[in-house]
Design a protein around this motif. Structure first.
Motif, PDB file in Angstrom:
ATOM      1  N   GLU A   1      86.426 -16.724  -2.377  1.00 10.85           N
ATOM      2  CA  GLU A   1      87.095 -18.100  -2.203  1.00 10.85           C
ATOM      3  C   GLU A   1      88.675 -17.627  -2.078  1.00 10.85           C
ATOM      4  O   GLU A   1      89.122 -18.220  -1.242  1.00 10.85           O
ATOM      5  N   HIS A   2      88.901 -16.357  -2.484  1.00  5.28           N
ATOM      6  CA  HIS A   2      90.479 -16.374  -2.257  1.00  5.28           C
ATOM      7  C   HIS A   2      90.531 -15.960  -0.644  1.00  5.28           C
ATOM      8  O   HIS A   2      91.338 -16.189   0.095  1.00  5.28           O
TER       9      HIS A   2
ATOM     10  N   LYS B   1      88.499 -17.152   1.674  1.00  4.72           N
ATOM     11  CA  LYS B   1      88.662 -18.498   2.287  1.00  4.72           C
ATOM     12  C   LYS B   1      89.973 -19.177   2.630  1.00  4.72           C
ATOM     13  O   LYS B   1      90.249 -19.821   3.612  1.00  4.72           O
ATOM     14  N   ILE B   2      90.674 -19.031   1.424  1.00  5.41           N
ATOM     15  CA  ILE B   2      92.172 -19.561   1.658  1.00  5.41           C
ATOM     16  C   ILE B   2      92.892 -19.384   2.825  1.00  5.41           C
ATOM     17  O   ILE B   2      93.449 -19.979   3.276  1.00  5.41           O
TER      18      ILE B   2
ATOM     19  N   ASP C   1      91.347 -20.821   5.947  1.00  5.08           N
ATOM     20  CA  ASP C   1      91.710 -22.035   5.775  1.00  5.08           C
ATOM     21  C   ASP C   1      93.097 -22.277   6.160  1.00  5.08           C
ATOM     22  O   ASP C   1      93.393 -23.340   6.924  1.00  5.08           O
TER      23      ASP C   1
ATOM     24  N   LEU D   1      94.367  -7.091   1.037  1.00  3.85           N
ATOM     25  CA  LEU D   1      94.601  -8.347   0.320  1.00  3.85           C
ATOM     26  C   LEU D   1      93.498  -9.345   0.400  1.00  3.85           C
ATOM     27  O   LEU D   1      93.764 -10.208  -0.541  1.00  3.85           O
ATOM     28  N   TYR D   2      92.617  -9.388   1.317  1.00  2.00           N
ATOM     29  CA  TYR D   2      91.678 -10.376   1.353  1.00  2.00           C
ATOM     30  C   TYR D   2      90.097  -9.819   1.006  1.00  2.00           C
ATOM     31  O   TYR D   2      89.295 -10.641   0.730  1.00  2.00           O
TER      32      TYR D   2
ATOM     33  N   ARG E   1      88.871  -7.599  -1.069  1.00  4.16           N
ATOM     34  CA  ARG E   1      89.360  -6.712  -2.347  1.00  4.16           C
ATOM     35  C   ARG E   1      88.315  -5.861  -2.872  1.00  4.16           C
ATOM     36  O   ARG E   1      87.155  -6.057  -2.776  1.00  4.16           O
TER      37      ARG E   1
ATOM     38  N   ASP F   1      85.880  -7.342  -5.012  1.00  9.64           N
ATOM     39  CA  ASP F   1      84.633  -8.092  -4.597  1.00  9.64           C
ATOM     40  C   ASP F   1      83.415  -7.088  -4.350  1.00  9.64           C
ATOM     41  O   ASP F   1      82.369  -7.450  -4.621  1.00  9.64           O
TER      42      ASP F   1
END
Lengths: 342, 342
Positions: A165-166, A168-169, A172, A289-290, A292, A295
């Motif tokens: 989700e992070h 995806k932000i 987006d 940073l995206y 991680r 994850d």
């Protein structure tokens, strides 16, 4: 991309290719390039899919006898991901599926097309390794989950089995910036939405490399005089090379990447991870940073045969594509050697 | 912001206020609100400046007998930062300094105006503490460096003495997105650039809270059903309340924040930090993505009397403004107690 780099690309064409979204591509195109020689028993194949916005010429730097993938031993194939401007993309698809009507393409679609391509063109049914960074890694995960018996090894840098989700932000926010440009016209632009693409480059710049990299001003060692110089000449340039619909479409592919989003696994991520038979080496960037490392840690209990080996680097997400970064290249090259000898 | 919260705000007006950039504000306005009672010896003053895009009503929640700042003991003043829509801002400044011609405002300018305001309105020459989060913290740093003998204590959450380069990329990406909206018209908009502001909210969402927060879907505990619900109803809402020129101007204030960017220190950050006489408690968020604890660590050797006490939190930058987060509030409240008793 020089013309020279293009001379030995080939195009595989698949008629009536039905996408996950239900739309048929009358002629799906997969542009590819190969390096090295296919062994007679076809046991030396490495598939190396492309990453976000990249074309084969952007990522082939790491193929070389002394680099990460060795073409003197392996037959390495780079399949250009659909929506990257070479394989089937909004920018090169004829009416009526052009521009704003280009259908959603998933990682699943790409891997299905690659599977057919390998079988039909080379008779390859088994891969010694799929190697991928970022969206290339997403394709590697999908290979492992969708064709468990066709893949011996996965080496995945800075990626995940399902987009978090992070992450995806971040994606987006890029879409929102890209489409805020009036030139975008819901994809029916006459001229590229240059301001939106440049805004996208600046958003990307902050996420793709760590804070420490910028604090140490390492961009100066890459030949950029100032931060602004780096933002304009590297980050804005990177995306301004591409078509805005291609960029937008591939963000959607990334956003929806999920190895369980298909009829095989019906959303059961643990089951999809558990189905992977390949030996897996996950190499996240410690400061990414995206994608991680955390994850990847959450995937580990479900993977049968995997090692997690974070890259100790301040290059953030770019640790996984160390084209200007010999230390991280050595670290990944060691991972490749270890995995291929396992 | 309810009308009730506005009833006891007052406005201080300063004629012919010359800004650092060389432009004169014919009537600089500082809107403020106070809480508690000023002691006869004026020894109980806490200044609590506002953070990015915030107005006093957004940050006064932490004032209360059992909260972070106690108005039964202290006289707490919230000065609204210029460009926040209440104090002098593009949206409320008359021709010819309106909209796209609004001059650059620095943190230095704000602190100079606050200093005059405190002296002229209350006869306050000395502050027991300046407390600030984020851009509020930038104002606190400036108070310490510009008026070393006027400040006893600084409690600074999630901020820095000089905006770091990686932080600037974040800010710059927001400006690029905001101004990609055609409605922006270089600041001369007739209607708010709604798409740009919404894109801004989505960029902000990724940076302001940690990846772990999103991985754990903590937004659900705040009453948001899905990630998209949180993005629209919290993040887009937060900035859509404000005027785009105000938002843009304040990004510039943040971008250029530097306690040494003035004639006192002429760019010598170490000297400016070393000039601070106040007791300093720096409380960065451990997972803050743009005000990194590492940036505070680099300040520590230059500060005479400072403690670094990171907030162990997954709320990222918002750890420093824990309006919905009792654990971090307790941690900061303890810091305030420790500092005020020191």
């Amino acid at each position: 991309m020089t013309d020279a780099a293009m001379t030995d690309t080939r195009t595989y064409e698949c008629p009536n290719f039905v996408l996950q979204c239900g739309i048929t591509l009358p002629a799906a195109k997969l542009v590819y390039k190969t390096y090295g020689t296919l062994a007679e028993d076809k046991s030396n194949v490495i598939l190396y899919p492309t990453s976000y916005s990249a074309q084969h010429s952007d990522i082939e730097w790491l193929i070389g006898a002394d680099r990460i993938l060795d073409p003197s031993r392996y037959f390495i194939i780079i399949p250009n991901m659909m929506t990257n401007g070479l394989s089937t993309s909004p920018s090169n698809t004829p009416y009526p599926l052009n521009q704003g009507r280009f259908p959603a393409i998933t990682i699943y679609d790409n891997v299905m097309l690659q599977r057919r391509f390998l079988t039909e063109v080379f008779g390859i049914e088994r891969l010694a390794m799929v190697y991928g960074w970022s969206m290339g890694g997403q394709q590697a995960y999908h290979w492992g989950a969708l064709f468990p018996d066709a893949v011996d090894r996965l080496l995945i840098t800075c990626s995940s089995a399902r987009t978090s989700e992070h992450n995806k932000i971040f994606l987006d926010s890029i879409r929102a910036a890209l489409t805020a440009d009036p030139a975008w016209r819901d994809g029916w632009f006459q001229e590229q939405p240059v301001k939106g693409i440049r805004a996208m480059g600046r958003i990307y710049a902050g996420w793709a490399i760590s804070q420490t990299f910028y604090r140490q001003q390492l961009y100066k060692s890459l030949g950029y005089a100032t931060l602004e110089d780096f933002l304009v000449r590297f980050w804005e340039w990177t995306y301004a090379r591409r078509d805005a619909n291609d960029l937008y479409a591939q963000l959607g592919t990334w956003f929806n990447s999920d190895i369980s989003a298909n009829e095989l696994y019906r959303g059961d991520l643990a089951k999809a991870l558990g189905a992977i038979k390949a030996k897996v080496l996950l190499m996240p960037g410690e400061t990414d940073l995206y994608f991680r490392p955390e994850d990847n840690e959450l995937e580990m209990p479900h993977l049968k045969n995997a090692e997690l080996r974070p890259i100790p680097s301040i290059w953030g997400h770019r640790a996984g594509n160390p084209s200007q970064n010999p230390e991280d290249e050595r670290f990944i090259a060691q991972g490749v050697r270890d995995l291929l000898s396992a």
